[in-house]
Design a protein around this motif. Structure first.
Motif, short mmCIF file in Angstrom:
data_model
loop_
_atom_site.label_atom_id
_atom_site.label_comp_id
_atom_site.label_asym_id
_atom_site.label_seq_id
_atom_site.Cartn_x
_atom_site.Cartn_y
_atom_site.Cartn_z
N SER A 25 0.84 -1.21 0.00
CA SER A 25 0.00 0.00 0.00
C SER A 25 0.87 1.24 0.00
CB SER A 25 -0.91 0.02 1.23
OG SER A 25 -1.86 -1.01 1.18
N LEU A 26 1.86 1.24 0.85
CA LEU A 26 2.78 2.37 0.94
C LEU A 26 3.47 2.61 -0.40
CD1 LEU A 26 4.61 4.28 2.81
CD2 LEU A 26 6.12 2.33 2.92
N LEU A 27 3.96 1.55 -1.02
CA LEU A 27 4.70 1.70 -2.26
C LEU A 27 3.79 2.05 -3.44
CD1 LEU A 27 7.21 -1.24 -1.74
CD2 LEU A 27 7.67 1.22 -1.55
N VAL A 92 -2.47 11.11 2.85
CA VAL A 92 -1.75 10.06 3.58
C VAL A 92 -0.36 9.88 2.98
CG1 VAL A 92 -2.49 7.97 2.34
CG2 VAL A 92 -2.08 7.87 4.77
N GLY A 93 -0.22 10.14 1.71
CA GLY A 93 1.09 10.07 1.07
C GLY A 93 2.06 11.08 1.65
N ASP A 94 1.55 12.24 2.06
CA ASP A 94 2.42 13.23 2.71
C ASP A 94 3.03 12.65 3.98
OD1 ASP A 94 1.84 15.08 0.74
OD2 ASP A 94 0.29 16.09 1.92
N MET A 95 2.22 11.88 4.73
CA MET A 95 2.75 11.24 5.94
C MET A 95 3.79 10.19 5.58
SD MET A 95 -0.54 10.92 8.46
CE MET A 95 -1.54 10.02 7.29
N GLY A 100 9.38 8.01 4.89
CA GLY A 100 10.44 7.68 3.95
C GLY A 100 11.70 8.49 4.20
N ASP A 101 11.52 9.78 4.47
CA ASP A 101 12.68 10.63 4.78
C ASP A 101 13.38 10.14 6.05
OD1 ASP A 101 12.03 12.17 2.58
OD2 ASP A 101 11.10 13.78 3.74
N TRP A 102 12.58 9.80 7.07
CA TRP A 102 13.15 9.30 8.32
C TRP A 102 13.92 8.01 8.06
CZ3 TRP A 102 12.99 4.86 11.12
CH2 TRP A 102 13.50 4.91 12.41
N ALA A 103 13.34 7.12 7.25
CA ALA A 103 13.97 5.84 6.95
C ALA A 103 15.31 6.06 6.23
CB ALA A 103 13.05 4.97 6.10
#
Length: 127
Positions: A25-27, A92-95, A100-103
Protein backbone atom coordinates in the motif's frame (compact mmCIF):
# COMPACT_ATOMS: atom_id res chain seq x y z
CA UNK A 1 -9.98 10.07 19.85
CA UNK A 2 -7.60 8.86 22.52
CA UNK A 3 -4.57 7.22 20.89
CA UNK A 4 -4.84 4.34 23.35
CA UNK A 5 -8.25 3.49 21.86
CA UNK A 6 -6.53 2.55 18.58
CA UNK A 7 -5.00 -0.45 20.34
CA UNK A 8 -8.44 -1.90 21.02
CA UNK A 9 -9.72 -4.54 18.63
CA UNK A 10 -13.02 -2.72 18.00
CA UNK A 11 -11.39 0.64 17.20
CA UNK A 12 -12.23 1.82 13.66
CA UNK A 13 -8.73 3.29 13.29
CA UNK A 14 -7.33 -0.24 13.26
CA UNK A 15 -9.08 -0.86 9.95
CA UNK A 16 -7.26 2.09 8.41
CA UNK A 17 -3.98 1.09 10.02
CA UNK A 18 -4.34 -2.42 8.57
CA UNK A 19 -4.43 -0.90 5.08
CA UNK A 20 -1.64 1.60 5.62
CA UNK A 21 0.71 -0.82 7.38
CA UNK A 22 0.87 -3.02 4.29
CA UNK A 23 4.20 -2.44 2.53
CA UNK A 24 2.60 -2.63 -0.91
CA UNK A 25 0.00 0.00 0.00
CA UNK A 26 2.78 2.37 0.94
CA UNK A 27 4.70 1.70 -2.26
CA UNK A 28 1.65 1.84 -4.57
CA UNK A 29 0.48 5.15 -3.11
CA UNK A 30 3.99 6.60 -3.29
CA UNK A 31 4.35 5.48 -6.91
CA UNK A 32 1.02 6.99 -7.92
CA UNK A 33 1.80 10.27 -6.13
CA UNK A 34 5.16 10.66 -7.83
CA UNK A 35 3.94 9.76 -11.31
CA UNK A 36 2.75 12.61 -13.50
CA UNK A 37 -0.83 11.47 -14.05
CA UNK A 38 -2.67 8.15 -13.84
CA UNK A 39 -0.86 4.85 -14.25
CA UNK A 40 -1.88 1.59 -15.83
CA UNK A 41 -1.66 -1.70 -13.95
CA UNK A 42 1.39 -3.00 -15.83
CA UNK A 43 3.22 0.30 -15.38
CA UNK A 44 2.80 -0.06 -11.63
CA UNK A 45 3.80 -3.70 -11.73
CA UNK A 46 7.01 -2.95 -13.63
CA UNK A 47 7.84 -0.11 -11.26
CA UNK A 48 7.23 -2.11 -8.08
CA UNK A 49 9.94 -4.73 -8.26
CA UNK A 50 8.93 -7.93 -6.49
CA UNK A 51 5.16 -7.41 -6.38
CA UNK A 52 3.03 -10.20 -7.80
CA UNK A 53 0.03 -9.61 -10.02
CA UNK A 54 -2.20 -10.95 -7.25
CA UNK A 55 -0.68 -8.67 -4.58
CA UNK A 56 -0.97 -5.61 -6.80
CA UNK A 57 -4.59 -6.43 -7.67
CA UNK A 58 -5.50 -6.93 -4.00
CA UNK A 59 -3.66 -3.78 -2.90
CA UNK A 60 -5.30 -1.62 -5.56
CA UNK A 61 -8.75 -2.95 -4.62
CA UNK A 62 -8.23 -2.18 -0.93
CA UNK A 63 -6.89 1.30 -1.71
CA UNK A 64 -9.81 1.98 -4.06
CA UNK A 65 -12.31 0.71 -1.50
CA UNK A 66 -10.80 2.98 1.16
CA UNK A 67 -10.99 6.01 -1.17
CA UNK A 68 -7.23 6.41 -1.52
CA UNK A 69 -7.06 5.45 -5.22
CA UNK A 70 -9.39 6.09 -8.16
CA UNK A 71 -9.85 3.44 -10.84
CA UNK A 72 -10.96 4.56 -14.28
CA UNK A 73 -12.07 2.05 -16.92
CA UNK A 74 -12.18 3.17 -20.56
CA UNK A 75 -14.44 1.32 -23.04
CA UNK A 76 -11.78 0.21 -25.47
CA UNK A 77 -10.82 -3.22 -26.74
CA UNK A 78 -9.15 -4.44 -24.65
CA UNK A 79 -10.44 -2.23 -21.81
CA UNK A 80 -7.95 0.36 -20.59
CA UNK A 81 -7.78 0.74 -16.81
CA UNK A 82 -5.90 3.55 -15.07
CA UNK A 83 -5.23 4.24 -11.42
CA UNK A 84 -4.66 7.61 -9.78
CA UNK A 85 -4.21 8.75 -6.22
CA UNK A 86 -7.17 10.66 -4.72
CA UNK A 87 -6.90 13.78 -2.56
CA UNK A 88 -7.29 11.54 0.49
CA UNK A 89 -4.54 9.27 -0.80
CA UNK A 90 -2.28 12.27 -1.41
CA UNK A 91 -2.81 13.41 2.17
CA UNK A 92 -1.75 10.06 3.58
CA UNK A 93 1.09 10.07 1.07
CA UNK A 94 2.42 13.23 2.71
CA UNK A 95 2.75 11.24 5.94
CA UNK A 96 4.48 8.43 4.07
CA UNK A 97 6.97 10.95 2.69
CA UNK A 98 7.93 11.92 6.24
CA UNK A 99 8.36 8.23 7.09
CA UNK A 100 10.44 7.68 3.95
CA UNK A 101 12.68 10.63 4.78
CA UNK A 102 13.15 9.30 8.32
CA UNK A 103 13.97 5.84 6.95
CA UNK A 104 16.59 7.25 4.56
CA UNK A 105 18.14 9.27 7.36
CA UNK A 106 18.34 6.33 9.79
CA UNK A 107 18.79 3.25 7.57
CA UNK A 108 22.47 2.87 8.48
CA UNK A 109 21.63 2.89 12.20
CA UNK A 110 18.90 0.29 11.67
CA UNK A 111 21.20 -1.97 9.66
CA UNK A 112 23.96 -1.65 12.28
CA UNK A 113 21.48 -2.54 15.05
CA UNK A 114 20.33 -5.60 13.09
CA UNK A 115 23.88 -6.75 12.56
CA UNK A 116 24.71 -6.28 16.24
CA UNK A 117 21.59 -8.21 17.24
CA UNK A 118 22.27 -11.04 14.78
CA UNK A 119 25.91 -11.35 15.87
CA UNK A 120 25.40 -11.32 19.63
CA UNK A 121 26.22 -14.53 21.49
CA UNK A 122 23.35 -16.88 22.16
CA UNK A 123 22.55 -16.93 25.86
CA UNK A 124 22.97 -20.23 27.66
CA UNK A 125 20.15 -22.07 29.44
CA UNK A 126 18.63 -20.38 32.47
CA UNK A 127 18.95 -22.38 35.68
Amino acid sequence: MDTVQSYLKACPARTVLDTLANKWSLLVLSSLRRHDGPMRFNELRRLLEGITQKSLTQTLRVLERDGLVDRAVYPTVPPRVEYAVTDLGAQVGDMFSVLGDWAQEHVDEILAAREAFDNRPTPGPVR
